[in-house]
Design a protein around this motif. Structure first.
Motif, PDB file in Angstrom:
ATOM      1  N   GLY A   1      -3.883  53.760  78.815  1.00  0.00           N
ATOM      2  CA  GLY A   1      -5.202  53.863  79.418  1.00  0.00           C
ATOM      3  C   GLY A   1      -5.859  55.173  79.085  1.00  0.00           C
ATOM      4  O   GLY A   1      -5.415  55.902  78.211  1.00  0.00           O
ATOM      5  N   GLY A   2      -6.915  55.450  79.785  1.00  0.00           N
ATOM      6  CA  GLY A   2      -7.682  56.650  79.519  1.00  0.00           C
ATOM      7  C   GLY A   2      -8.690  56.394  78.417  1.00  0.00           C
ATOM      8  O   GLY A   2      -8.747  55.317  77.832  1.00  0.00           O
ATOM      9  N   PRO A   3      -9.497  57.397  78.112  1.00  0.00           N
ATOM     10  CA  PRO A   3     -10.579  57.205  77.132  1.00  0.00           C
ATOM     11  C   PRO A   3     -10.094  56.837  75.731  1.00  0.00           C
ATOM     12  O   PRO A   3     -10.795  56.166  74.991  1.00  0.00           O
ATOM     13  CB  PRO A   3     -11.310  58.552  77.122  1.00  0.00           C
ATOM     14  N   ARG A   4      -8.892  57.229  75.361  1.00  0.00           N
ATOM     15  CA  ARG A   4      -8.391  56.917  74.018  1.00  0.00           C
ATOM     16  C   ARG A   4      -7.316  55.837  74.029  1.00  0.00           C
ATOM     17  O   ARG A   4      -6.755  55.514  72.995  1.00  0.00           O
ATOM     18  CB  ARG A   4      -7.848  58.180  73.367  1.00  0.00           C
ATOM     19  N   GLY A   5      -6.993  55.297  75.186  1.00  0.00           N
ATOM     20  CA  GLY A   5      -5.976  54.252  75.274  1.00  0.00           C
ATOM     21  C   GLY A   5      -4.563  54.752  75.045  1.00  0.00           C
ATOM     22  O   GLY A   5      -3.683  53.999  74.670  1.00  0.00           O
ATOM     23  N   TRP A   6      -4.329  56.041  75.257  1.00  0.00           N
ATOM     24  CA  TRP A   6      -3.012  56.620  75.030  1.00  0.00           C
ATOM     25  C   TRP A   6      -2.008  56.120  76.043  1.00  0.00           C
ATOM     26  O   TRP A   6      -2.335  55.766  77.169  1.00  0.00           O
ATOM     27  CB  TRP A   6      -3.079  58.139  75.110  1.00  0.00           C
TER      28      TRP A   6
ATOM     29  N   GLU B   1      -4.573  55.769  85.989  1.00  0.00           N
ATOM     30  CA  GLU B   1      -5.024  55.956  84.605  1.00  0.00           C
ATOM     31  C   GLU B   1      -4.641  54.793  83.701  1.00  0.00           C
ATOM     32  O   GLU B   1      -5.135  54.668  82.587  1.00  0.00           O
ATOM     33  CB  GLU B   1      -4.427  57.237  84.004  1.00  0.00           C
ATOM     34  N   VAL B   2      -3.733  53.947  84.155  1.00  0.00           N
ATOM     35  CA  VAL B   2      -3.222  52.850  83.320  1.00  0.00           C
ATOM     36  C   VAL B   2      -4.153  51.638  83.410  1.00  0.00           C
ATOM     37  O   VAL B   2      -4.407  51.112  84.486  1.00  0.00           O
ATOM     38  CB  VAL B   2      -1.785  52.462  83.744  1.00  0.00           C
ATOM     39  N   ASP B   3      -4.672  51.208  82.253  1.00  0.00           N
ATOM     40  CA  ASP B   3      -5.535  50.028  82.164  1.00  0.00           C
ATOM     41  C   ASP B   3      -4.755  48.790  81.734  1.00  0.00           C
ATOM     42  O   ASP B   3      -5.079  47.679  82.113  1.00  0.00           O
ATOM     43  CB  ASP B   3      -6.657  50.242  81.137  1.00  0.00           C
ATOM     44  N   THR B   4      -3.745  49.014  80.893  1.00  0.00           N
ATOM     45  CA  THR B   4      -3.017  47.909  80.266  1.00  0.00           C
ATOM     46  C   THR B   4      -1.523  48.174  80.308  1.00  0.00           C
ATOM     47  O   THR B   4      -1.079  49.291  80.043  1.00  0.00           O
ATOM     48  CB  THR B   4      -3.446  47.772  78.781  1.00  0.00           C
ATOM     49  N   LEU B   5      -0.747  47.138  80.630  1.00  0.00           N
ATOM     50  CA  LEU B   5       0.703  47.201  80.490  1.00  0.00           C
ATOM     51  C   LEU B   5       1.063  46.503  79.195  1.00  0.00           C
ATOM     52  O   LEU B   5       0.542  45.423  78.898  1.00  0.00           O
ATOM     53  CB  LEU B   5       1.409  46.496  81.646  1.00  0.00           C
ATOM     54  N   GLU B   6       1.923  47.107  78.432  1.00  0.00           N
ATOM     55  CA  GLU B   6       2.371  46.518  77.169  1.00  0.00           C
ATOM     56  C   GLU B   6       3.879  46.326  77.240  1.00  0.00           C
ATOM     57  O   GLU B   6       4.616  47.279  77.494  1.00  0.00           O
ATOM     58  CB  GLU B   6       2.006  47.422  76.002  1.00  0.00           C
ATOM     59  N   VAL B   7       4.309  45.088  77.056  1.00  0.00           N
ATOM     60  CA  VAL B   7       5.733  44.769  76.952  1.00  0.00           C
ATOM     61  C   VAL B   7       6.073  44.873  75.467  1.00  0.00           C
ATOM     62  O   VAL B   7       5.407  44.266  74.632  1.00  0.00           O
ATOM     63  CB  VAL B   7       6.028  43.348  77.467  1.00  0.00           C
TER      64      VAL B   7
END
Length: 133
Positions: A87-92, A118-124
């Motif tokens: 997440g965050g502006p750069r998706g870090w 700050e987390v937008d996406t969870l990635e498995v």
């Protein structure tokens, strides 16, 4: 991972050109996904990934449990199961949890991750490097 429509529905297989996915019998009657490298093993940094939205999980601890088995050579790289929060502006990547995959028989493995605001996406991520299947 059960997927009645096909073995890779909802997943991306990255860095594994020539690999094939098969549906096989899993634990307790479930179907499982088998990934077969084009050669002896996955030498490239091959990964199986899926993304999930995380907004409704902010402030919670998420646990991913999977039944896995790995065929690998003793001196090969060690595959792993990872859960990443991006997440965050750069998706870090803001946070990550990792469990190494060593079992040659079906066994449960889990990873836990605290999902911050700050987390937008969870990635498995299943890191396949070193695995023969």
């Amino acid at each position: 991972f059960e997927a009645p429509e096909g073995p890779l529905v909802g997943w991306r297989l990255l860095g594994a050109s020539g690999a094939r996915a098969e549906t096989i019998a899993g634990v307790e009657g479930c179907r499982a996904l088998a990934l077969v490298p084009p050669g002896e093993r996955f030498d490239e940094p091959a990964r199986l990934t899926a993304e999930l939205p995380a907004e409704s999980l902010h402030g919670r601890r998420v646990r991913l449990t999977a039944q896995v088995r790995v065929e690998r050579e003793e001196r090969a790289a060690v595959p792993s199961l990872q859960l990443r929060g991006a997440g965050g502006p750069r998706g870090w990547v803001q946070a990550r949890a990792r469990s190494v995959l060593l079992a040659s028989a079906w066994s449960a493995t889990s990873v836990e991750l605290d999902v911050t605001s700050e987390v937008d996406t969870l990635e498995v991520v299943v890191d396949l490097q070193g695995a023969r299947r």
